[in-house]
Design a protein around this motif. Structure first.
Motif, PDB file in Angstrom:
ATOM      1  N   THR A   1       0.852  -1.188   0.000  1.00  0.00           N
ATOM      2  CA  THR A   1       0.000   0.000   0.000  1.00  0.00           C
ATOM      3  C   THR A   1       0.883   1.230   0.000  1.00  0.00           C
ATOM      4  OG1 THR A   1      -1.720  -1.169   1.259  1.00  0.00           O
ATOM      5  CG2 THR A   1      -1.843   1.240   1.195  1.00  0.00           C
TER       6      THR A   1
ATOM      7  N   ARG B   1      -6.438   6.832   5.964  1.00  0.00           N
ATOM      8  CA  ARG B   1      -7.323   5.818   5.390  1.00  0.00           C
ATOM      9  C   ARG B   1      -6.664   4.433   5.419  1.00  0.00           C
ATOM     10  NH1 ARG B   1      -8.594  10.021   1.636  1.00  0.00           N
ATOM     11  NH2 ARG B   1      -7.165   9.154   0.088  1.00  0.00           N
TER      12      ARG B   1
ATOM     13  N   GLU C   1      -6.659   2.922   8.920  1.00  0.00           N
ATOM     14  CA  GLU C   1      -8.005   2.534   9.349  1.00  0.00           C
ATOM     15  C   GLU C   1      -8.463   1.227   8.714  1.00  0.00           C
ATOM     16  OE1 GLU C   1     -10.493   5.801   8.347  1.00  0.00           O
ATOM     17  OE2 GLU C   1      -9.792   7.088   9.994  1.00  0.00           O
ATOM     18  N   SER C   2      -7.918   0.902   7.545  1.00  0.00           N
ATOM     19  CA  SER C   2      -8.459  -0.225   6.783  1.00  0.00           C
ATOM     20  C   SER C   2      -7.609  -1.494   6.831  1.00  0.00           C
ATOM     21  CB  SER C   2      -8.644   0.178   5.315  1.00  0.00           C
ATOM     22  OG  SER C   2      -7.407   0.593   4.747  1.00  0.00           O
ATOM     23  N   VAL C   3      -6.303  -1.372   7.137  1.00  0.00           N
ATOM     24  CA  VAL C   3      -5.403  -2.527   7.070  1.00  0.00           C
ATOM     25  C   VAL C   3      -4.563  -2.613   8.329  1.00  0.00           C
ATOM     26  CG1 VAL C   3      -3.536  -3.650   5.778  1.00  0.00           C
ATOM     27  CG2 VAL C   3      -5.281  -2.334   4.540  1.00  0.00           C
TER      28      VAL C   3
END
Length: 259
Positions: A172, A182, A185-187
């Motif tokens: 990422t 973001r 928060e997601s991974v």
């Protein structure tokens, strides 16, 4: 005051009795009952290690007739998880990198000994994490890696290099604070790589944000040229290591040591 339940054993590797006394005094407020022993030769170090368990070793950077690399080698041979805090005056960036790879856990400058208790806590915390890690879990089969860097070209080069090592790696890329938010928060990332300075974000800000996560995630700082004081400050803030952008071949090894 953050005082451990048991009496702390501190091994000081320093040829100066005066400097050792200053270090002992710096630790007194946090650990007034700590056992403190000074050694200044390889033979004395080996003997002290055989005598008892030491919660942390403090090692001067310059030891006449007995250098810090020798001391780290002896300490790691005795216990690979031994917490070690280096105490130094002036130190070059290449020395910092070399000593991190040789087993140093943290650095404290001699004119900032008030930070010594924090350095020792950081070193012991890292050692405990290593002790609690199951060998089979050391490197997950699939790694989630976050790169925080404003350069798309650098991001592509780093992704390519890492996928040579770990073909299943999930990569990422975040180039600013909003994308970083973001991503976090997601991974749940195994490791975060961060450029030392970007137009709207710095490595110290990334380290601070990552430190607020409920789990520990190592942050490796990527740099071109960096001032020694900046490097020391980032180590103090919680950076797990440094890799120069001109030496990307070393990055996978640093990541394996940090994860």
């Amino acid at each position: 005051m953050d005082t451990p339940a048991k009496t702390l054993n501190i091994l000081c590797i320093d040829d100066s009795r005066a400097d050792a006394k200053l270090m002992q005094r710096a630790l007194h407020e946090s650990w007034p009952d700590a056992r403190f022993k000074r050694v200044d030769t390889a033979q004395a170090l080996k003997k002290a290690l055989a005598e008892r368990h030491w919660d942390c070793a403090i090692c001067d950077l310059i030891l006449p007739g007995f250098n810090v690399t020798d001391a780290l080698t002896i300490l790691r041979a005795h216990d690979p998880k031994q917490p070690v805090v280096l105490v130094s005056g002036k130190i070059r960036m290449d020395e910092i990198l070399q000593l991190v790879h040789s087993g140093a856990s943290d650095f404290v400058q001699k004119d900032q000994l008030t930070r010594l208790p924090t350095g020792i806590r950081n070193a012991m915390r890292g050692s405990q994490k290593m002790a609690n890690r199951h060998p089979a879990e050391s490197i997950p089969e699939i790694l989630d890696i976050l790169l925080v860097d404003d350069s798309e070209a650098d991001a592509k080069l780093i992704e390519r290099r890492l996928k040579q090592q770990w073909p299943k790696l999930r990569f990422t890329w975040a180039c600013d604070e909003q994308q970083l938010d973001r991503a976090l928060e997601s991974v749940r990332f195994n490791c975060i790589l961060c450029d030392i300075i970007m137009p709207t974000l710095t490595a110290s800000q990334v380290i601070e944000q990552v430190s607020r996560l409920p789990i520990h995630v190592p942050v490796i700082v990527l740099s071109g040229q960096v001032r020694i004081q900046d490097a020391v400050n980032l180590l103090k803030a919680g950076a797990s290591g440094f890799v120069e952008k001109g030496d990307m071949e070393r990055l996978p090894l640093d990541m394996e040591q940090a994860i």
